[in-house]
Design an enzyme around this catalytic site. Structure first.
Site, PDB file in Angstrom:
ATOM      1  CG  HIS A  92      -1.565  -4.684   1.850  1.00 40.59           C
ATOM      2  ND1 HIS A  92      -0.438  -3.892   1.784  1.00 40.59           N
ATOM      3  CD2 HIS A  92      -2.312  -4.193   2.876  1.00 40.59           C
ATOM      4  CE1 HIS A  92      -0.499  -2.956   2.726  1.00 40.59           C
ATOM      5  NE2 HIS A  92      -1.629  -3.112   3.390  1.00 40.59           N
ATOM      6  CG  HIS A 162      -0.145  -4.567   7.549  1.00 37.39           C
ATOM      7  ND1 HIS A 162      -0.808  -3.884   8.556  1.00 37.39           N
ATOM      8  CD2 HIS A 162      -0.453  -3.914   6.400  1.00 37.39           C
ATOM      9  CE1 HIS A 162      -1.484  -2.885   8.036  1.00 37.39           C
ATOM     10  NE2 HIS A 162      -1.286  -2.878   6.725  1.00 37.39           N
ATOM     11  CD  GLU A 297       1.690  -0.887   6.445  1.00 41.49           C
ATOM     12  OE1 GLU A 297       1.585  -1.407   5.311  1.00 41.49           O
ATOM     13  OE2 GLU A 297       0.850  -0.077   6.903  1.00 41.49           O
TER      14      GLU A 297
END
Length: 345
Positions: A92, A162, A297
């Site tokens: 991420h 997220h 996601e």
């Protein structure tokens, strides 16, 4: 907007609370038929709690969502080393990814707000200065987020929100009694560290086949038996059928709510929150138990910069990156109820 950076949008159906920190979706409340409200996304009890390690609750993650194997990639013949924050890999966008930044407000209306962020050249190891925007908007029965980005030099980009969903309510326990349907005929198997093997595999006959409604608790047991899980649960990228704006998945809670996710992205990462252990205190003041929410996601494939046969995530000067996701919420219709599997016993 308060000093803490909260923004609240509301229409007849939904109320959405956002934060400048991480361009975060902190709450999403649906008005039920009886007039009451139900929050269906997980969030932290305080803004400071969002800055804990690997939180990501409702936050915008980037510059590259999901994982980059070995925390490195080669672009146009040049190797780039990026911040490794999950063992030898990057997750991420790195330790100081976009989730950790306070975004500016570029514009705001009664039912929308647009955040902006400038990521400098070399940020977390990524090349090029990236100008990013995230626009959240309410519409009748749903909400959406639209990301845009431009760059000063060739780079890679993969942005997503997220959010973890629990359709029975943010503090209602685990989601094992939810049902999931994913519009994907294929998925990308992982190594033990979550990095894709590079294979794109047919879901037919496997525990990864969610083309029909699947009870999440039962599906997890099947996945464990086939040894396709990480941490004892799902954390996989599905190759969504079709292209353009299309339905990615549907989620159904045990108390009559449904969520339909629509996006233009090629993949859908399904993660069932197996890391929650009761220590993460949620919006309501309740600790989140294991599998307290499901992350859906919409994004490019993980490790795409190192997998040339995956859809490209390269962005070049003069191009504009775009990614849009819609969340449509409602109480179960007769058609959905008819399709709902009946559990035995």
């Amino acid at each position: 907007m308060s000093a803490a950076g909260k923004i609240v949008l509301e229409n007849a159906d939904l109320r959405m609370e956002l934060r400048r920190l991480g361009a975060t979706l902190a709450r999403l409340d649906l008005r039920l038929a009886d007039g009451s409200w139900r929050n269906v996304v997980l969030g932290s009890a305080s803004e400071a709690d969002y800055l804990g390690p690997n939180i990501y609750l409702g936050m915008t993650v980037g510059r590259f969502a999901n994982r980059i194997g070995g925390a490195r990639f080669v672009l146009d013949g040049t190797a780039h080393e990026v911040d490794a924050n999950e063992g030898p890999n990057q997750l991420h966008g790195g330790t100081q990814g976009f989730h950790s930044r306070v975004w500016e407000i570029a514009g705001q209306g009664s039912d929308w707000v647009e955040f902006s962020l400038c990521s400098p050249d070399g940020d977390q190891g990524f090349p090029g200065e990236l100008e990013v925007s995230a626009r959240y908007e309410l519409f009748p029965g749903g909400a959406k987020v639209a990301y845009r980005a431009t760059t000063s030099a060739p780079t890679v980009v993969n942005l997503t929100n997220h959010a973890y969903f629990n359709l029975d309510g943010e503090a209602s326990g685990n989601t094992d009694d939810h049902y999931l349907q994913v519009r994907a005929s294929r998925y990308t198997p992982n190594h033990d560290d979550g990095i894709p093997t590079g294979e794109i595999r047919d879901v037919t006959g496997s525990a990864m086949d969610f083309r029909g409604w699947r009870h999440l608790g039962s599906a997890r047991v099947a996945a464990e038996a086939e040894a396709v899980t990480r941490r004892g649960g799902f954390d996989h990228n599905f190759v969504v059928d079709g292209s353009g704006m299309r339905e990615h998945c549907r989620l159904m809670g045990s108390r009559g709510l449904t969520l339909t996710v629509i996006s233009d992205q090629p993949g859908l990462q399904v993660y069932c929150g197996d890391h929650f252990d009761g220590t993460q205190v949620g919006t309501s003041g309740t600790g989140y138990v294991r599998r307290a929410g499901v992350a859906l996601e919409t994004q490019a494939f993980p490790d795409a910069p190192n997998q040339p046969h995956f859809p490209s995530t390269v962005l070049r000067p003069g191009q504009t990156y775009r990614a849009t996701t819609c969340w449509v919420l409602g109480e179960s219709s007769p058609v959905v109820e008819e399709a709902r599997p009946r559990r035995r016993g």
